[in-house]
Structures are given as structure tokens and as C-alpha cells.
Design a protein around this motif. Structure first.
Motif, PDB file in Angstrom:
ATOM      1  N   ALA A  83       0.836  -1.354  -0.333  1.00 32.40           N
ATOM      2  CA  ALA A  83       0.126  -0.110  -0.109  1.00 32.40           C
ATOM      3  C   ALA A  83       1.093   1.018  -0.214  1.00 32.40           C
ATOM      4  CB  ALA A  83      -0.508  -0.200   1.538  1.00 32.40           C
ATOM      5  N   ASN A  84       1.971   0.887   0.309  1.00 34.97           N
ATOM      6  CA  ASN A  84       3.093   2.494   0.149  1.00 34.97           C
ATOM      7  C   ASN A  84       3.448   2.812  -1.270  1.00 34.97           C
ATOM      8  OD1 ASN A  84       2.950   1.905   3.176  1.00 34.97           O
ATOM      9  ND2 ASN A  84       5.060   1.695   3.664  1.00 34.97           N
ATOM     10  N   ILE A  85       3.240   1.872  -2.054  1.00 34.97           N
ATOM     11  CA  ILE A  85       3.629   2.018  -3.679  1.00 34.97           C
ATOM     12  C   ILE A  85       2.631   1.618  -4.375  1.00 34.97           C
ATOM     13  CG2 ILE A  85       5.094  -0.305  -3.272  1.00 34.97           C
ATOM     14  CD1 ILE A  85       6.752   0.729  -5.004  1.00 34.97           C
ATOM     15  N   THR A  86       2.743   2.744  -5.539  1.00 33.66           N
ATOM     16  CA  THR A  86       1.309   2.827  -6.524  1.00 33.66           C
ATOM     17  C   THR A  86       1.876   3.118  -7.327  1.00 33.66           C
ATOM     18  OG1 THR A  86      -0.179   3.280  -5.236  1.00 33.66           O
ATOM     19  CG2 THR A  86      -0.977   3.203  -6.879  1.00 33.66           C
ATOM     20  N   ALA A  87       1.147   2.536  -8.192  1.00 32.00           N
ATOM     21  CA  ALA A  87       1.883   2.599  -9.644  1.00 32.00           C
ATOM     22  C   ALA A  87       0.979   2.943 -10.643  1.00 32.00           C
ATOM     23  CB  ALA A  87       2.568   1.267 -10.724  1.00 32.00           C
ATOM     24  N   SER A  88       2.008   3.207 -12.343  1.00 28.78           N
ATOM     25  CA  SER A  88       0.234   4.683 -12.737  1.00 28.78           C
ATOM     26  C   SER A  88      -1.080   3.256 -13.016  1.00 28.78           C
ATOM     27  CB  SER A  88       1.000   5.180 -13.946  1.00 28.78           C
ATOM     28  OG  SER A  88       1.627   6.273 -13.144  1.00 28.78           O
ATOM     29  N   ALA A  89      -1.918   3.642 -13.898  1.00 27.63           N
ATOM     30  CA  ALA A  89      -2.471   2.183 -14.142  1.00 27.63           C
ATOM     31  C   ALA A  89      -2.033   1.303 -16.135  1.00 27.63           C
ATOM     32  CB  ALA A  89      -4.323   2.576 -14.089  1.00 27.63           C
ATOM     33  N   SER A  90      -2.225   3.181 -16.088  1.00 29.28           N
ATOM     34  CA  SER A  90      -1.510   2.711 -17.418  1.00 29.28           C
ATOM     35  C   SER A  90       0.075   1.369 -17.295  1.00 29.28           C
ATOM     36  CB  SER A  90      -1.763   3.764 -18.351  1.00 29.28           C
ATOM     37  OG  SER A  90      -2.700   4.362 -18.125  1.00 29.28           O
ATOM     38  N   ALA A  91      -0.216   1.651 -19.184  1.00 26.71           N
ATOM     39  CA  ALA A  91       1.346   0.528 -19.558  1.00 26.71           C
ATOM     40  C   ALA A  91       2.316   1.321 -19.605  1.00 26.71           C
ATOM     41  CB  ALA A  91       0.762   0.045 -20.661  1.00 26.71           C
ATOM     42  N   ILE A  92       3.279   1.534 -19.806  1.00 25.34           N
ATOM     43  CA  ILE A  92       4.633   2.489 -20.237  1.00 25.34           C
ATOM     44  C   ILE A  92       4.380   2.814 -21.821  1.00 25.34           C
ATOM     45  CG2 ILE A  92       6.560   3.367 -20.251  1.00 25.34           C
ATOM     46  CD1 ILE A  92       7.580   1.336 -18.272  1.00 25.34           C
ATOM     47  N   ASP A  93       3.896   3.931 -22.708  1.00 27.38           N
ATOM     48  CA  ASP A  93       3.562   3.693 -23.841  1.00 27.38           C
ATOM     49  C   ASP A  93       4.683   4.869 -24.359  1.00 27.38           C
ATOM     50  OD1 ASP A  93       2.131   5.294 -25.784  1.00 27.38           O
ATOM     51  OD2 ASP A  93       0.386   5.474 -25.009  1.00 27.38           O
ATOM     52  N   SER A  94       5.262   4.225 -25.253  1.00 32.44           N
ATOM     53  CA  SER A  94       6.291   5.007 -25.778  1.00 32.44           C
ATOM     54  C   SER A  94       5.782   5.836 -27.237  1.00 32.44           C
ATOM     55  CB  SER A  94       6.953   3.832 -27.101  1.00 32.44           C
ATOM     56  OG  SER A  94       6.511   3.181 -28.057  1.00 32.44           O
ATOM     57  N   THR A  95       4.766   5.749 -27.520  1.00 34.80           N
ATOM     58  CA  THR A  95       3.884   7.108 -28.748  1.00 34.80           C
ATOM     59  C   THR A  95       3.692   8.106 -27.559  1.00 34.80           C
ATOM     60  OG1 THR A  95       2.300   6.663 -28.147  1.00 34.80           O
ATOM     61  CG2 THR A  95       2.892   5.230 -29.624  1.00 34.80           C
ATOM     62  N   GLY A  96       3.619   8.090 -26.121  1.00 33.67           N
ATOM     63  CA  GLY A  96       2.804   9.679 -25.976  1.00 33.67           C
ATOM     64  C   GLY A  96       1.746   9.812 -26.309  1.00 33.67           C
ATOM     65  N   GLU A 155       1.138  16.427 -19.875  1.00 33.10           N
ATOM     66  CA  GLU A 155       1.723  15.561 -18.645  1.00 33.10           C
ATOM     67  C   GLU A 155       3.115  14.923 -19.617  1.00 33.10           C
ATOM     68  OE1 GLU A 155       1.768  15.968 -16.003  1.00 33.10           O
ATOM     69  OE2 GLU A 155       0.257  16.555 -15.987  1.00 33.10           O
ATOM     70  N   GLN A 156       4.325  14.549 -19.191  1.00 34.48           N
ATOM     71  CA  GLN A 156       5.053  13.586 -19.581  1.00 34.48           C
ATOM     72  C   GLN A 156       4.539  12.437 -20.523  1.00 34.48           C
ATOM     73  OE1 GLN A 156       5.270  14.639 -16.630  1.00 34.48           O
ATOM     74  NE2 GLN A 156       4.253  12.617 -15.680  1.00 34.48           N
ATOM     75  N   ARG A 157       5.466  11.799 -21.352  1.00 26.01           N
ATOM     76  CA  ARG A 157       5.165  10.684 -21.329  1.00 26.01           C
ATOM     77  C   ARG A 157       5.552   8.809 -20.558  1.00 26.01           C
ATOM     78  NH1 ARG A 157       8.835   8.611 -26.333  1.00 26.01           N
ATOM     79  NH2 ARG A 157      10.394   8.405 -24.473  1.00 26.01           N
ATOM     80  N   ALA A 158       6.018   9.789 -18.871  1.00 23.38           N
ATOM     81  CA  ALA A 158       6.388   8.404 -18.891  1.00 23.38           C
ATOM     82  C   ALA A 158       5.431   8.246 -17.337  1.00 23.38           C
ATOM     83  CB  ALA A 158       8.277   9.464 -17.874  1.00 23.38           C
ATOM     84  N   GLU A 159       5.685   6.786 -17.477  1.00 21.23           N
ATOM     85  CA  GLU A 159       4.805   6.545 -15.903  1.00 21.23           C
ATOM     86  C   GLU A 159       5.181   7.142 -14.739  1.00 21.23           C
ATOM     87  OE1 GLU A 159       1.175   6.066 -16.314  1.00 21.23           O
ATOM     88  OE2 GLU A 159       1.413   6.295 -18.597  1.00 21.23           O
ATOM     89  N   GLU A 160       4.097   6.810 -14.264  1.00 20.16           N
ATOM     90  CA  GLU A 160       4.632   7.584 -11.954  1.00 20.16           C
ATOM     91  C   GLU A 160       4.191   5.948 -11.480  1.00 20.16           C
ATOM     92  OE1 GLU A 160       2.940  10.977 -11.474  1.00 20.16           O
ATOM     93  OE2 GLU A 160       4.148  11.901 -12.798  1.00 20.16           O
ATOM     94  N   VAL A 161       5.300   5.868 -10.838  1.00 20.23           N
ATOM     95  CA  VAL A 161       4.990   5.051  -9.544  1.00 20.23           C
ATOM     96  C   VAL A 161       5.607   6.500  -8.464  1.00 20.23           C
ATOM     97  CG1 VAL A 161       6.296   3.091  -8.059  1.00 20.23           C
ATOM     98  CG2 VAL A 161       5.782   3.054 -10.836  1.00 20.23           C
TER      99      VAL A 161
END
Length: 514
Positions: A182-195, A307-313
Motif C-alpha cells: 500500500a506504500n507504493i502505487t504505480a500508474s494504471a497505464s502501461a508505459i506508452d512509447s508513443t505518448g 504531461e510527460q510521456r513517462a509513467e509514475e510510481v
């Protein structure tokens, strides 16, 4: 009355002489021993107090030895941490040089590897009498004092020295029963190379007749009104692309809807887009990347952030970080772990996870650590799509588990590789974290060494004070003893003379019988 059987004067003189001799013997004992109280019979209460204090002095002498040993051990660790800092700083110079493409990166990498080996050698050798403070995480206690309470009980007190692990070990992921996912949460989306997810769609609706003004990160464009809305948006896309902004592209939807698509494919950079229809055009705007900023049909001025292309944790800022807490980010099915050590924070965890991912050398994957507006530490993971075997996107997941073995403070050092552009970029970020870790370690050891030195000086002065106090209670006053000695010697001579006179008194009775 004179008696030849009982000589009272002689008895008095004899008792007086005995008293003088006893006092003289006691005084001579003081002079020979230097103490006014040399045994319990002299003064049992004072003698008992002095013996307790003497035992404390003896204990403090042992503590002084312990502090000297502890100070030497910490000094070795501090010197090691300072040396590691110097070597890492030298390594940073190599990494900076590797940022240029027209340098021999292979030779630079050889130098970096040599410095890495030297750092390991320094860390391994930094021991004193078998104790190494730059490996492991358990605290080391240095005996600092003996505290005696009013009831006579004695308690030892210590100075705790925190180990500063400067090894490069990866640690061991936790297998305990306590999950901390519960202390760490990733974006729901996959890492998208196209943006494409970070795409702003602007659609002209209705029969507006005014020009359209667009501003992208401060650069303004004016798109002349055209009854053909598709042609108008095609003009807008051409002007945006002509700006040459890195990672910003635009196109017109050919479906005849008058739609302009603005896409941000930058890994870690956001762009602000604002527009003004002049009041007669109705603009429908949708941001596919940030649903919280979706804009419905509106007129007048509006703005949106690409927003930037990168996903977040995201790491929970309110969660405590304990020794052995294990955090994991999985990219494209590969696990990258960081296990926290004692006293670390979520910032340390975030930077450790970044180093772990960078060390994996995933093709096309780049990372960055930042803080969001809520003050939470964020690990950003970007994929540029260059790995054709992985497909268009890469999956991203996270996990957390307690009960692990902490990663070393120089975790990631072994995997610094400047032979590629992405490796050189990652190394430049990670070396800063490693340098800061070694600086923090040296500062911690310096603080501990200073405290031990202060305590050692205090113990020395305390022992001197106790010795002076004992001397005040039991030592003989030699000036006073000298004066008493002469007085008692005179008294002794007079006592002998008095006893002699008293003993002659019966002799006078004989004259009566002649």
C-alpha cells in the motif's frame, strides 16, 4: 598520705604518657601513609565513601580505554567514508566527460571500473580490531559512562554509533508476513512509447468566424479563420510542427471534424497549452493523458497541461520506512528491488529504485526521481519504443514487502556503464546519489567521533575531580601533622620526666626509717 603500695601520681603519669604515645603513633602512621584515614577503624563512614569513589575512579579508567578504542574505530570509518567521497567525486568527473559522444567511452569505463574496485578495497579494509563500521546496518555501542544513582545502583551508559553501509550489495528482498504494497502505487497505464495518452484534442464546433490563438510553453501562434475547419486545423498543425519543439508534434484529424491533435512524447517534460477563440468559436478540448483536466465545450480562454510521456510510481509520504522494507518495481516482467536500511526515507527508496532499474539496462527505458505537488516522492519510468522485441508498450507494476536485508549505501555502483548514451545519462543522476550517501556517512561518523572525544575529555576531568574529592576526605594535612608531631614529641618527653618524678616519690619514705 604517702603509700609505698599505691603510687597514684605514677599511675596518672603513666596513663598520660600512654595517651601521648598513642597519639604519636597515629600521627606517625598518617605521615608515613599520607592518609588521615587509612583503614575502616579510623573513620568507618568516610572510609566506606572513599572506597566507593575509588572503585568508580577505577571504572572510569576502564571507560577511558573503551572510549579510546571507540574513537579510533570511528576515526578509521570516517577516513574511509571521506576517501570514498573523494573517489566518487573523481568518478563523477569521468562520467561528465562521457556525456560527450566524441570521446572514447570504453577507456572512460575502464577508469570508472578501476575506481569502483578501489572503493570496494577501501570499504573492505576500513576495520579497527576487526570492527568495520562501513558495512552492515546494526548500531555499535561504545561504553561511555557509569551512572551511580542516589540508592547506590550503577548503570552503564553508551554512545550509539550508527553503521553506514557503503557496500554495493543489492540486499535481500523481504519474505516476512507484513505486506507494505500500500506504500507504493504505480500508474494504471502501461508505459506508452508513443505518448498518445498525453494528447490534447482541440475541436472547433459551430460556425465561428474568428482567428484561433494558441500558446505552447510561451510561444504564441495565430491560426487564421477558415470556413474549412479541417484546413484551419491543418494550418495549426503545420505551424506547431514548424516550432521545432522537442517531443511536441501535431496533426489534423482527416475525418472532417475540424480536430487538432497535439501530442507530447517528451520523457520527463510537461508543456502548457492555452488557446483563445476570440469569442465566436466554440472549442471542445479533451486531454487523454489527464482526465482531471478534461475541458468540455467552451468559448474564450482555456489552458491545459500536456504531461510527460513517462509513467509514475508514487511512494506514500506518510508511510514509515523501516530497516528491511523491500520495494519492487517490475518493468516488462523484470523485477528491480531496493531494500531500505535503518534511518532511510522515502526519498532514499525512490532513488534506490531508480538505481536498480538503471542497473537493469532495459533497452529504451529511462528513469527520473522527482516530487509531486503533494510532496510525495515519485519514480518516473519512460519507454521510448526502441526495443522492437518488446512491442509498442511495456508493462509496469509494483510491490512491497517487509523483512528484507538492506541494500548497500553504494548500491548501483557496480552497474554504472557510460558506454551508451542512456547509460551515461543514468550514471550522471545516480553518481550524485552515491556521493551524497558517502558524504552523509562521513558526516555521521564525524559527529560520533566528536561526541566520543568530548565524552573522553569529560571522563578524564571527572576522574580528576573524584580523586581530588577522595584526597580531601582521607589525605593527611602534612603541615598540620608536622606541627602536631613536634608538640607530641615535647609532650612525650615531659610525660617521661613526670613519670620519673612520680616513681621517685616512694624513695623518700626510706629517709624516715634511718
Amino acid at each position: 598520705m604517702t603509700s609505698i603500695l599505691t603510687n597514684t601520681a605514677s599511675m596518672v603519669a603513666l596513663q598520660t604518657l600512654k595517651g601521648i604515645n598513642n597519639n604519636l603513633n597515629s600521627l606517625q602512621n598518617e605521615i608515613s601513609t599520607g592518609k588521615s584515614i587509612s583503614s575502616a577503624k579510623d573513620n568507618s563512614a568516610v572510609w566506606a565513601i572513599s572506597k566507593v569513589m575509588e572503585s568508580d575512579v577505577k571504572g572510569f579508567e576502564g571507560i577511558s580505554d573503551s572510549l579510546a578504542l571507540g574513537e579510533s574505530t570511528v576515526a578509521v570509518a570516517r577516513n574511509a567514508a571521506e576517501t570514498v567521497t573523494d573517489l566518487l567525486t573523481e568518478m563523477k568527473g569521468k562520467i561528465v566527460a562521457a556525456q560527450e559522444e566524441n570521446v572514447d567511452r570504453e577507456k572512460i569505463q575502464t577508469d570508472i571500473q578501476a575506481l569502483t574496485n578501489q572503493i570496494k578495497s577501501v570499504v573492505g579494509a576500513a576495520q579497527f580490531n576487526g570492527l568495520n563500521l562501513v558495512t552492515g546496518t546494526e548500531d555499535v555501542n561504545v561504553l561511555a559512562s557509569l551512572d551511580r544513582s542516589s540508592d547506590g545502583t550503577v548503570k552503564a551508559s553508551d554512545i550509539s554509533v550508527s553503521r553506514q553501509d557503503l557496500t554495493t550489495t543489492a540486499g535481500v528482498y523481504g519474505t516476512g508476513d507484513t505486506a507494505i504494497a500500500a506504500n507504493i502505487t504505480a500508474s494504471a497505464s502501461a508505459i506508452d512509447s508513443t505518448g498518445a495518452a498525453n494528447q490534447l484534442e482541440l475541436t472547433i464546433a459551430g460556425a465561428g468566424t474568428d482567428d484561433l490563438t494558441l500558446t505552447i510553453n510561451g510561444k504564441s501562434l495565430t491560426i487564421a479563420h477558415n470556413a474549412d475547419r479541417d484546413a484551419m486545423m491543418l494550418d495549426a498543425a503545420g505551424q506547431i510542427n514548424a516550432l521545432g519543439m522537442t517531443g511536441i508534434t501535431a496533426d489534423e484529424d482527416a475525418g472532417g471534424t475540424g480536430q487538432l491533435n497535439i501530442i507530447n512524447t517528451n520523457a520527463f517534460e510537461t508543456f502548457n497549452v492555452s488557446w483563445n477563440s476570440g469569442g465566436t468559436n466554440t472549442i471542445a478540448a479533451v486531454n487523454n493523458g489527464d482526465t482531471t483536466q478534461n475541458v468540455s465545450a467552451a468559448t474564450g480562454s482555456n489552458s491545459n497541461i500536456l504531461e510527460q510521456r513517462a509513467e509514475e510510481v508514487v511512494l506514500d509520504k506518510n508511510a514509515a520506512v523501516n530497516d528491511g522494507d523491500s520495494y519492487r518495481i517490475s518493468v516488462n516482467g523484470n523485477d528491480f528491488n531496493y531494500i531500505a536500511g535503518k534511518g532511510e526515507t522515502m526519498e532514499d527508496v525512490a532513488k534506490g529504485l531508480k538505481s536498480a532499474i538503471d542497473a537493469g539496462n532495459e533497452t529504451g527505458v529511462a528513469t527520473k526521481v522527482t516530487q509531486n505537488d503533494a510532496g510525495e516522492w515519485v519514480v518516473m519510468v519512460d519507454y521510448d519504443g526502441s526495443d522492437t522485441t518488446a512491442g509498442a508498450t511495456m508493462t509496469l507494476s509494483e510491490n512491497g514487502q517487509a523483512g528484507g536485508t538492506a541494500s548497500g549505501g553504494l548500491f548501483g555502483l557496480d552497474n554504472i556503464d557510460v558506454t551508451t548514451d542512456s547509460g551515461a545519462d543514468a550514471a550522471l543522476d545516480n553518481i550524485e546519489t552515491l556521493i551524497q550517501n558517502s558524504i552523509d556517512a562521513a558526516a555521521e561518523f564525524g559527529s560520533s567521533q566528536s561526541r566520543i572525544e568530548i565524552q573522553s575529555d569529560f571522563i578524564g576531568r571527572l576522574s580528576d575531580s573524584l580523586k581530588a574529592g577522595i584526597g580531601t576526605m582521607v589525605d593527611a594535612d602534612m603541615e598540620e601533622a608536622s606541627a602536631k608531631l613536634q608538640a607530641l614529641q615535647v609532650q612525650q618527653q615531659l610525660g617521661i620526666q613526670s613519670l620519673s618524678i612520680a616513681n621517685q616519690s616512694p624513695q623518700s619514705v626510706l629517709s624516715l626509717f634511718r
